[in-house]
Design an enzyme around this catalytic site. Structure first.
Site, mmCIF file in Angstrom:
data_model
loop_
_atom_site.group_PDB
_atom_site.id
_atom_site.type_symbol
_atom_site.label_atom_id
_atom_site.label_comp_id
_atom_site.label_asym_id
_atom_site.label_seq_id
_atom_site.Cartn_x
_atom_site.Cartn_y
_atom_site.Cartn_z
ATOM 1 N N SER A 104 4.840 -8.922 -0.700
ATOM 2 C CA SER A 104 4.755 -8.863 0.762
ATOM 3 C C SER A 104 5.306 -10.096 1.470
ATOM 4 O O SER A 104 5.793 -9.995 2.582
ATOM 5 C CB SER A 104 3.311 -8.635 1.183
ATOM 6 O OG SER A 104 2.494 -9.717 0.788
ATOM 7 N N HIS A 125 5.134 -2.420 0.155
ATOM 8 C CA HIS A 125 6.412 -2.820 0.771
ATOM 9 C C HIS A 125 7.614 -2.165 0.104
ATOM 10 O O HIS A 125 8.749 -2.589 0.319
ATOM 11 C CB HIS A 125 6.541 -4.346 0.754
ATOM 12 C CG HIS A 125 5.478 -4.984 1.589
ATOM 13 N ND1 HIS A 125 5.599 -5.171 2.951
ATOM 14 C CD2 HIS A 125 4.233 -5.423 1.264
ATOM 15 C CE1 HIS A 125 4.493 -5.710 3.420
ATOM 16 N NE2 HIS A 125 3.643 -5.876 2.416
ATOM 17 N N LYS A 134 3.146 0.838 7.024
ATOM 18 C CA LYS A 134 4.358 0.019 7.013
ATOM 19 C C LYS A 134 5.575 0.930 7.215
ATOM 20 O O LYS A 134 5.730 1.459 8.303
ATOM 21 C CB LYS A 134 4.365 -0.832 5.759
ATOM 22 C CG LYS A 134 3.293 -1.921 5.952
ATOM 23 C CD LYS A 134 2.840 -2.650 4.755
ATOM 24 C CE LYS A 134 1.742 -3.638 5.183
ATOM 25 N NZ LYS A 134 0.857 -4.023 4.094
HETATM 26 C C1 PLP Z 1 -0.514 -4.635 4.116
HETATM 27 C C2 PLP Z 1 -0.909 -4.637 2.696
HETATM 28 C C3 PLP Z 1 -2.147 -4.132 2.297
HETATM 29 C C4 PLP Z 1 -3.204 -3.733 3.282
HETATM 30 O O1 PLP Z 1 -2.865 -2.581 3.959
HETATM 31 P P1 PLP Z 1 -3.455 -2.310 5.419
HETATM 32 O O2 PLP Z 1 -3.217 -0.868 5.642
HETATM 33 O O3 PLP Z 1 -2.670 -3.183 6.345
HETATM 34 O O4 PLP Z 1 -4.895 -2.665 5.387
HETATM 35 C C5 PLP Z 1 -2.404 -4.051 0.941
HETATM 36 N N1 PLP Z 1 -1.516 -4.483 0.023
HETATM 37 C C6 PLP Z 1 -0.328 -5.017 0.390
HETATM 38 C C7 PLP Z 1 0.609 -5.497 -0.646
HETATM 39 C C8 PLP Z 1 -0.001 -5.129 1.733
HETATM 40 O O5 PLP Z 1 1.139 -5.683 2.100
#
Ligand code: PLP
Length: 397
Positions: free
Chosen positions: A189, A217, A248
């Protein structure tokens, strides 16, 4: 009066002193390549909305339709008052997309990591994490009570050392009561680099460990139809737990687990963040389902192509960064927390919004600007960013 507020003020001042104080910036527009803050418009390079779907008409229409049919809220946990159809449609679409038997969705990715790891592991078990996994996974690993080990980032040799330790009969309880889970991300990330998934899969098979891969990601971006890195490398079938998020590239919100029918049935029974939490809004599920369909259409393909073009453009204009798989995350590591905050402020002064990422999101002294590109950016946006970066950050060194 107690000393509660003065104590908190003291702690906040300590954060300010270390350049680690954070504050919310109110945005008066939808997420997109332009966002409005305090009456000013900024060119936005901060969002994980990699394909530009968060404000896409197809997702919005799906959400509106779900609100009209199923309402704004859900009333209770899915086990208590019934499980609305949009969640089932989404889970079928996810399982099909990830080529697994089944899928389960959660209100957030954070709740997904906590609920899944804590359901699967207990105090007799061992959990081995890549050094740079997301905070939700670190928190889950601490909460589940298993013995925790960390391997050097993307380093299969160090992982093998930890696996040897985990399988050392002289140090561990008998195997019948012990399981080992390795957890990594596929695209990281904060660095945008890719895990050596084939090597990790080989090792977990060799040592009889289980594997969980968080594709937060990568889903939507990497591989055919955006199915992720595991699918692209042909190792999806060997990963016990495939995780990802819906907020995302998929432009909605929530988290998911894809895997065997047994895994999903087990989580419905044992995952506390799933059981003891009100179901997410139907609008989010419907939007995510629409996004998964869009991923597999020609529009999805052309959006991914455009994203790759923007990443290539920025790399050619600024950073000569070698990467096998171009992710949409481009870190510009500055080191000092203060330097990163100042660079971010200077970019804002030029109308460009790039967040400073500091401890605890990254290690102390590894503060950075984290640029995220999206399919919605145009070549002119990239040129403007490159020009502004040239002026404020000495990133070429
Ligand atoms: C953003 C993210 C999460 C958490 O997800 P949310 O839906 O924002 O709570 C978990 N793991 C990774 C690698 C992330 O980038």
């Amino acid at each position: 009066m107690t000393d509660f507020n003065p104590e908190l003020e003291r702690r906040l001042n300590a954060l300010r002193g270390q350049h680690l104080f954070r504050e919310l910036r109110r945005v008066d527009s939808a997420q997109g390549t332009r966002i409005e803050i305090g009456g000013r418009t900024f060119l936005n390079f901060s969002s994980n909305d990699y394909l530009g779907l968060a404000n896409h008409s197809v997702l919005k229409e799906a959400a509106i339709k779900a609100v009209e049919t199923f309402g704004a809220g859900t009333g209770a946990s899915r086990l208590v008052c019934g499980s609305l159809a949009p969640f089932h449609q989404l889970e079928e679409a996810l399982a099909d997309f990830k080529r697994t038997e089944a899928a389960l969705t959660f209100s957030t990715g954070y709740a997904t990591a906590i609920g899944t790891i804590c359901a699967v592991l207990g105090k007799n078990d061992i959990i081995i994490l890549d050094k740079l996994v997301h905070a939700s996974i670190v928190d889950a690993a601490k909460l589940c009570g298993a013995k925790l080990r960390v391997f050097f980032h993307n380093d299969p040799e160090d992982l093998e050392d930890k696996l040897k330790w985990a399988t050392d009969e002289s140090r561990q309880p008998p195997p019948a009561t012990r399981h080992t889970l390795i957890v990594t991300e596929s695209i990281f990330s904060m660095d945008g680099d890719a895990a050596p998934l084939r090597d990790i899969v080989m090792l977990k098979e060799k040592y009889g460990a289980w594997l969980m891969v968080d594709e937060a990601h990568a889903t939507g971006i990497i591989g055919k139809d955006g199915r992720g890195l595991a699918d692209e490398l042909g190792v999806g079938g060997q990963i016990e737990i495939q995780m990802g998020t819906l907020g995302k590239a998929l432009g909605a919100s929530g988290g998911y687990i894809c895997g065997s029918r047994a895994l999903i049935d087990y989580l419905v029974n044992r995952s506390r963040s799933f059981i003891f939490s009100t179901a997410p809004v139907p609008a989010a599920a419907a939007a995510a389902t629409a996004a998964i369909q869009l991923m597999q259409s020609s529009e999805g393909e052309s959006r991914r192509k455009n994203l790759r073009a923007q990443v290539g453009e920025l790399q050619s204009q600024t950073i000569n960064r070698q990467s096998q798989i171009p992710a949409a995350i481009i870190p510009i590591i500055l080191g000092g927390e203060n330097e990163a905050s100042e660079a971010s402020a200077k970019l804002r002064g030029r109308g460009v919004f790039v967040p400073a990422i500091r401890y605890p999101a990254v290690a102390r002294g590894a503060a950075r600007l984290r640029v995220t590109l999206t399919a919605a950016h145009a070549a002119e946006d990239i040129s403007r960013l490159a020009g502004a970066l040239d002026e404020v950050a000495n990133h070429k060194s």
